[in-house]
Design a protein around this motif. Structure first.
Motif, PDB file in Angstrom:
ATOM      1  N   THR A 246       7.666   5.760   0.249  1.00 25.66           N
ATOM      2  CA  THR A 246       7.492   4.364   0.640  1.00 25.66           C
ATOM      3  C   THR A 246       6.046   3.989   0.380  1.00 25.66           C
ATOM      4  O   THR A 246       5.128   4.625   0.907  1.00 25.66           O
ATOM      5  CB  THR A 246       7.834   4.140   2.120  1.00 25.66           C
ATOM      6  N   MET A 247       5.840   2.999  -0.455  1.00 23.13           N
ATOM      7  CA  MET A 247       4.507   2.512  -0.786  1.00 23.13           C
ATOM      8  C   MET A 247       4.182   1.307   0.084  1.00 23.13           C
ATOM      9  O   MET A 247       4.921   0.318   0.076  1.00 23.13           O
ATOM     10  CB  MET A 247       4.453   2.122  -2.268  1.00 23.13           C
ATOM     11  N   TYR A 287       0.942   5.733   1.690  1.00 26.41           N
ATOM     12  CA  TYR A 287       2.346   6.032   1.418  1.00 26.41           C
ATOM     13  C   TYR A 287       2.931   6.902   2.523  1.00 26.41           C
ATOM     14  O   TYR A 287       2.224   7.610   3.244  1.00 26.41           O
ATOM     15  CB  TYR A 287       2.477   6.813   0.100  1.00 26.41           C
ATOM     16  N   LEU A 288       4.265   6.859   2.613  1.00 30.11           N
ATOM     17  CA  LEU A 288       5.036   7.879   3.326  1.00 30.11           C
ATOM     18  C   LEU A 288       5.781   8.670   2.269  1.00 30.11           C
ATOM     19  O   LEU A 288       6.393   8.080   1.367  1.00 30.11           O
ATOM     20  CB  LEU A 288       6.025   7.247   4.313  1.00 30.11           C
ATOM     21  N   GLY A 316      15.807   9.286 -10.167  1.00 27.82           N
ATOM     22  CA  GLY A 316      16.888   8.671  -9.412  1.00 27.82           C
ATOM     23  C   GLY A 316      16.672   8.681  -7.920  1.00 27.82           C
ATOM     24  O   GLY A 316      17.569   8.296  -7.163  1.00 27.82           O
ATOM     25  N   ARG A 317      15.491   9.090  -7.488  1.00 24.89           N
ATOM     26  CA  ARG A 317      15.193   9.067  -6.062  1.00 24.89           C
ATOM     27  C   ARG A 317      14.733   7.669  -5.656  1.00 24.89           C
ATOM     28  O   ARG A 317      14.152   6.939  -6.450  1.00 24.89           O
ATOM     29  CB  ARG A 317      14.122  10.102  -5.719  1.00 24.89           C
ATOM     30  N   ARG A 318      14.987   7.343  -4.414  1.00 28.11           N
ATOM     31  CA  ARG A 318      14.673   5.997  -3.942  1.00 28.11           C
ATOM     32  C   ARG A 318      13.187   5.884  -3.607  1.00 28.11           C
ATOM     33  O   ARG A 318      12.654   6.634  -2.794  1.00 28.11           O
ATOM     34  CB  ARG A 318      15.510   5.652  -2.719  1.00 28.11           C
ATOM     35  N   VAL A 319      12.510   4.954  -4.248  1.00 27.52           N
ATOM     36  CA  VAL A 319      11.124   4.617  -3.928  1.00 27.52           C
ATOM     37  C   VAL A 319      11.106   3.130  -3.590  1.00 27.52           C
ATOM     38  O   VAL A 319      11.758   2.327  -4.264  1.00 27.52           O
ATOM     39  CB  VAL A 319      10.159   4.946  -5.083  1.00 27.52           C
TER      40      VAL A 319
END
Length: 348
Positions: A246-247, A287-288, A316-319
């Protein structure tokens, strides 16, 4: 409390305009009124964040993001009882015509409620040379440049400690011995693990030094950014959405001091805006991050963290972005910002 006018906004405001006004009061709420000054809604920074995350635009009417049925009271006694009945921020007091005449926000200092403990590890990238702060950084490493009474890195660490985040991992390189000496002599004890870069690894590559050291979600931050948002909300958003990264991004609003002209084929004018307000998201450098992101790094590779974010996205990872108001972010990466930060922190 601040002057009443700081908490009131016209229903004709855009989301962008409302956000700027919300930034001007300590409770992060704006009560919306019609042309007769009657209460018709309210909006918080959280309401705006949810609206934007759902696809809303900064140029949209603020009423699209607002609560159209806010709680209110007819006198201070009623407002006090209503305030303590539920976790409200501010209760407006209205007269018989629905016009706001006062606000109740709890007793003195009651708004500064204790933070819920998060107990999340914090990784701080403190290895850069800080060239934008030259000539100060010829003497001190950037993290130790003072802002008022304390160096920036200690201000950052104390903000995390408010959420019981006290396990610090600090990546160092330039003038690293000064960094370690400062904390060795610090009267306030910090739990710090140090990681030495043998060569510059960029804003993200130093994380490879922490392989096998982190086993849960962690904060990752540059050493020149102080965030005063609700960290609990960021963690909740990160976990509920299953993000790998998470930005934290801040909305910046800039007034262009010129008339802006839009041109089509053949030089035809297709639009004109006089001194428009431009809004955009900017990366705060906070970020987290999930530990598997560290596991994917190549040892010794120099890489910026935005490039790491892109690699995770390609896998394909969620950012995702967690937007915060402009005033929740203080950046001391430039000399011009040092004095602004000192004034905000110490009110001098």
């Amino acid at each position: 409390m601040d002057d009443l006018k700081n908490f009131l906004g016209r229903e004709s405001l855009t989301v962008s305009e409302a956000m700027r006004q919300i930034d001007g009061n300590q409770h992060k709420i704006l009560f919306l009124t019609d042309d007769r000054q009657r209460l018709i809604g309210c909006v918080t920074d959280g309401d705006i964040r949810r609206f934007l995350l759902s696809g809303g635009a900064m140029s949209a009417p603020v009423l699209a993001a607002a609560n159209r049925h806010p709680k209110s009271a007819k006198n201070m006694t009623e407002a006090r009882a209503l305030y303590h009945r539920k976790d409200y921020i501010v209760i407006p007091v209205i007269d018989g015509d629905g016009v706001i005449i006062d606000l109740f926000a709890g007793e003195q200092d009651e708004w500064q409620r204790p933070r819920n403990p998060l107990r999340i590890p914090v990784v701080i990238n403190a290895g850069g040379r800080g060239t934008r702060l030259d000539p100060f950084t010829r003497v001190l490493p950037k993290p130790l440049i003072p802002v008022g009474e304390l160096p920036i890195i200690e201000l950052i660490m104390r903000e995390y400690q408010r959420y019981a985040c006290s396990d610090f991992h600090i990546i160092v390189n330039y003038k690293k011995e000064l960094m370690k000496a400062y904390f060795a002599d610090n009267e306030r004890q910090y739990h710090i693990s140090w990681y030495d870069e043998e060569q510059p690894l960029g804003t993200g590559g130093g994380l490879s030094l922490l392989k096998g050291k982190l086993h849960s979600t962690f904060f990752f931050a540059n050493c020149d950014a102080l965030l005063t948002s609700n960290y609990e909300s960021i963690v909740k958003f990160h976990r509920e959405n299953g993000n790998a990264i998470t930005m934290v991004c801040a909305y910046k609003n800039i007034n262009i001091p010129y008339g802006v002209v839009e041109m089509g084929p053949g030089g035809v004018i297709t639009g004109m805006k006089e001194k428009p307000l431009m809004s955009f998201l900017t990366n705060t450098g906070i970020y987290l991050v999930e530990p598997e992101v560290v596991d994917d790094l190549t040892d010794g590779e120099a890489i910026g963290f935005p490039d790491i974010v892109e690699r995770q996205r390609q896998k394909g990872r969620r950012v995702a972005v967690f937007p915060v108001p402009e005033n929740d972010w203080m950046d001391m990466g430039q000399i011009s910002e040092l004095e602004k930060m000192r004034e905000r922190l110490y009110g001098e």
